[in-house]
Enzyme design. Sequence first.
Site, PDB file in Angstrom:
ATOM      1  N   ARG A  22       0.862  -1.511  -0.019  1.00  0.00           N
ATOM      2  CA  ARG A  22      -0.084   0.017   0.108  1.00  0.00           C
ATOM      3  C   ARG A  22       0.656   1.270  -0.003  1.00  0.00           C
ATOM      4  O   ARG A  22       0.615   2.116  -0.603  1.00  0.00           O
ATOM      5  CB  ARG A  22      -0.853   0.129   1.364  1.00  0.00           C
ATOM      6  N   ASN A  40      -6.157  -2.678   2.137  1.00  0.00           N
ATOM      7  CA  ASN A  40      -5.935  -4.100   2.160  1.00  0.00           C
ATOM      8  C   ASN A  40      -7.385  -4.560   2.409  1.00  0.00           C
ATOM      9  O   ASN A  40      -8.301  -4.049   2.893  1.00  0.00           O
ATOM     10  CB  ASN A  40      -5.205  -4.611   3.428  1.00  0.00           C
TER      11      ASN A  40
END
Length: 94
Positions: A22, A40
């Site tokens: 990320r 996520n």
Amino acid sequence: MNDRKRAVQARVYGKVQGVGYRIWARGEATGFGLVGWVRNERDGSVTAWLAGADAAVSVMIERLWQGPQGASVARIDVDEIETWTAPGDFRVVA
């Protein structure tokens, strides 16, 4: 010059959690001038919402296949988003 705008939602599967995916995606997307978010998912995948210049979105989708060191991408599902309002930056969201 083509200044067509595009937005997609990309779901990335494989070893993409626990490897800094990320944070890496935020850095890449920001570098390409994109806005959106990355998060996520409970199933171990990562979802990225990407908006900006068509060419930049296309390049970012290709970059998602690489990911950071330690990532191993098995599949990416990309859905075009026809109507959208973009956030002002690119964020990692919970």
